[in-house]
Design an enzyme around this catalytic site. Sequence first.
Site, short mmCIF file in Angstrom:
data_model
loop_
_atom_site.label_atom_id
_atom_site.label_comp_id
_atom_site.label_asym_id
_atom_site.label_seq_id
_atom_site.Cartn_x
_atom_site.Cartn_y
_atom_site.Cartn_z
N THR A 17 0.82 -1.12 -0.33
CA THR A 17 -0.08 -0.24 0.16
C THR A 17 0.74 1.51 -0.04
O THR A 17 0.47 2.20 -0.65
CB THR A 17 -0.88 0.18 1.35
N SER A 112 6.24 3.62 8.88
CA SER A 112 4.93 4.25 9.36
C SER A 112 4.72 4.00 10.86
O SER A 112 5.87 4.38 11.73
CB SER A 112 3.85 4.01 8.40
N HIS A 113 3.63 3.41 11.34
CA HIS A 113 3.29 2.96 12.57
C HIS A 113 3.72 1.93 12.94
O HIS A 113 3.69 1.41 14.18
CB HIS A 113 1.58 3.10 12.59
N ASP A 276 2.07 9.41 14.31
CA ASP A 276 2.78 8.13 14.28
C ASP A 276 4.21 8.01 13.71
O ASP A 276 4.84 9.28 13.81
CB ASP A 276 1.93 7.29 13.31
N ASP A 278 5.95 8.11 11.08
CA ASP A 278 6.53 9.15 10.13
C ASP A 278 5.69 10.58 9.93
O ASP A 278 6.07 11.30 9.06
CB ASP A 278 6.75 8.53 8.78
N ASP A 280 2.51 11.18 9.32
CA ASP A 280 1.29 11.44 8.39
C ASP A 280 0.05 11.01 9.23
O ASP A 280 -1.21 11.38 8.67
CB ASP A 280 1.54 10.81 7.08
N ARG A 281 0.02 10.17 10.12
CA ARG A 281 -1.30 9.82 10.81
C ARG A 281 -1.59 10.71 12.05
O ARG A 281 -0.73 11.42 12.53
CB ARG A 281 -1.24 8.30 11.33
N THR A 343 -7.97 2.35 -1.02
CA THR A 343 -6.93 2.61 -0.03
C THR A 343 -5.40 2.73 -0.11
O THR A 343 -4.84 1.89 -1.19
CB THR A 343 -6.89 1.29 1.11
N LYS A 375 -0.63 12.38 3.58
CA LYS A 375 -1.49 12.85 4.64
C LYS A 375 -0.44 13.44 5.63
O LYS A 375 0.64 13.24 5.48
CB LYS A 375 -2.11 11.57 5.23
C1 G16 Z 1 -0.50 3.38 4.61
C2 G16 Z 1 -1.23 4.36 3.35
C3 G16 Z 1 -2.59 4.38 3.70
C4 G16 Z 1 -3.35 3.28 3.92
C5 G16 Z 1 -2.73 2.58 5.11
C6 G16 Z 1 -3.34 1.41 5.63
O1 G16 Z 1 -0.60 4.49 5.38
O2 G16 Z 1 -0.46 5.25 2.94
O3 G16 Z 1 -3.30 4.99 2.38
O4 G16 Z 1 -4.70 3.53 4.47
O5 G16 Z 1 -1.51 2.38 4.85
O6 G16 Z 1 -3.27 0.53 4.59
P1 G16 Z 1 -3.61 -1.01 4.58
O7 G16 Z 1 -5.02 -1.17 5.05
O8 G16 Z 1 -3.30 -1.84 3.33
O9 G16 Z 1 -2.72 -1.75 5.72
P2 G16 Z 1 0.77 4.54 6.45
O10 G16 Z 1 0.38 5.42 7.54
O11 G16 Z 1 0.85 3.15 6.82
O12 G16 Z 1 1.94 4.77 5.29
#
Ligand code: G16
Length: 542
Positions: A17, A112-113, A276, A278, A280-281, A343, A375
């Site tokens: 993703t 990310s998180h 989170d 990085d 963005d959340r 997504t 984001k």
């Molecule tokens: C990433 C994507 C988001 C997505 C999220 C969850 O976020 O940038 O667009 O909604 O993953 O994705 P999934 O449901 O496929 O796990 P982040 O904050 O992890 O970079």
Amino acid sequence: MIKIVPTTPYQDQKPGTSGLRKKVPVFQQPNYAENFIQSIFDSLDGYQGKTLVIGGDGRFYNREVIQTAIKMAAANGFGKVMVGQGGILSTPAASHIIRKYKAFGGIILSASHNPGGPTEDFGIKYNIGNGGPAPEKITDAIYVRSKVIDAYKIANIPDINLDRIGSQSIAGMTVSVIDPVEDYANLMESLFDFPAIRNLLNLGFRIVFDAMHAVTGPYAKEIFENRLGAPLGSVRNFVPLPDFGGHHPDPNLVHAKELYDEMMGDNAPGFGAASDGDGDRNLILGEGIFVTPSDSLAILAANANLAPGYSSGISGIARSMPTSQAADRVAARLGVNMFETPTGWKFFGNLLDEDLVTICGEESAGTGSSHVREKDGLWAVLLWLNILAVRGESVADIVRQHWATYGRNYYSRHDYEEVDAAAANSLIEALRNRLDTLPGTMIGHLKVTAADDFAYHDKIDGSVSKNQGIRILFEGGSRIVFRLSGTGTSGATLRVYIERYEEDCMKHDLDTQEALADLIAAAESIADIRSRTGRDTPSVIT
Ligand code: G16
């Protein structure tokens, strides 16, 4: 000075993703990161002499891969690299830097998180010149290349001092180590009414921001305490640590529990938030209330005109398909565009570039706008503060009034983490095979009106993305969505998204899980989650 190093390809470098995410030991295999970075460069055209932005969330292995990426950028012919001091750049700040300095693109190192540390997660993502995540056309090309790559190029030079701001020339390329915070903080100050927020804080309105020992710490310190005058201590856990202090830097009710408990307790501050790994959340809390990301998107869109950066209105809203339909009601009332995308933030890029939408959001705690192409956690926090300062009401009052005006979309996501990948795939496959027969059937007292596997047709670039999640729609607007996460690093994660619309404001105070109980039961009966996954309950409920 340039070395061409023979290599053998790995077969598992398919971006998910949001870029390639794997455990650190996977990235530490010989040439693993090098192969992927070279595959990125090999999939791009026309970057000779141009600028590449590099930064990460400070997690374990960040500095090592940044050194590698700089040396490979030099060997491959980039003219300049801009890198955040200490290797730090939040994802939204990296997006801004790419845009502001008209860079060719950027490499962002983050998972990310997800947790960090020697046995935890790492990730590499490529962003294009608009500042946003590379679209699927590019990520697919990177994957194809990674499976056959046989050499990479790297400059044979000593490591760069990432801690000293300034520029130097290496192997014919300029490396600029930049302040990671300043440009971003200036951008925020240009969008929001800082004097009004400062005034609110001066009047004694208390805020708490938990940076979770992740990348937003230095940004939040500068913005909330230095520029807005929040008392020292308002920003917590502000030193970015390679292992995030041993926690998951995931701003949800499970991993930000301490903050949540404080906000639900006696004498709570007026506003609590977290971001989170990085940056963005976001997590938004008021005194005694958690604002779901889907509601937050709708409320921010409805009130965006209260902030100077959006005072002339918004052109439209986009949300990922599993995000609740609360924002759709706002768009309808405002008479602006509304888009439903798969997504992944990358799907918003074209809509933002064409100014078809101004505000985007996802149920996964992401909200943002056209100011960057990612984001942006702190942006969401600041827009909330701007709205609170102008309206002079509490978070809870604003949320309740929103529900009274638009109705409430009760919403919850049930995650089944680290389930057997084959079992998860067969659960989805079984649902897919039943799609034609479901409409018209009753599940308990719920009537199915439609069922499909979401596909997105991007009208701007003509691309089609199929198999983006199974949607089961019921009479009255309720929905259940099933999809597999594209960001996990072990096994599969089944996500079940459940939503029910309630117009009657006398029924806006139910417990969410109770309000959704019949749909939760329907999800089990349609998908046989227990028997197929061997799990009695979800691992995480948000
Ligand atoms: C990433 C994507 C988001 C997505 C999220 C969850 O976020 O940038 O667009 O909604 O993953 O994705 P999934 O449901 O496929 O796990 P982040 O904050 O992890 O970079």
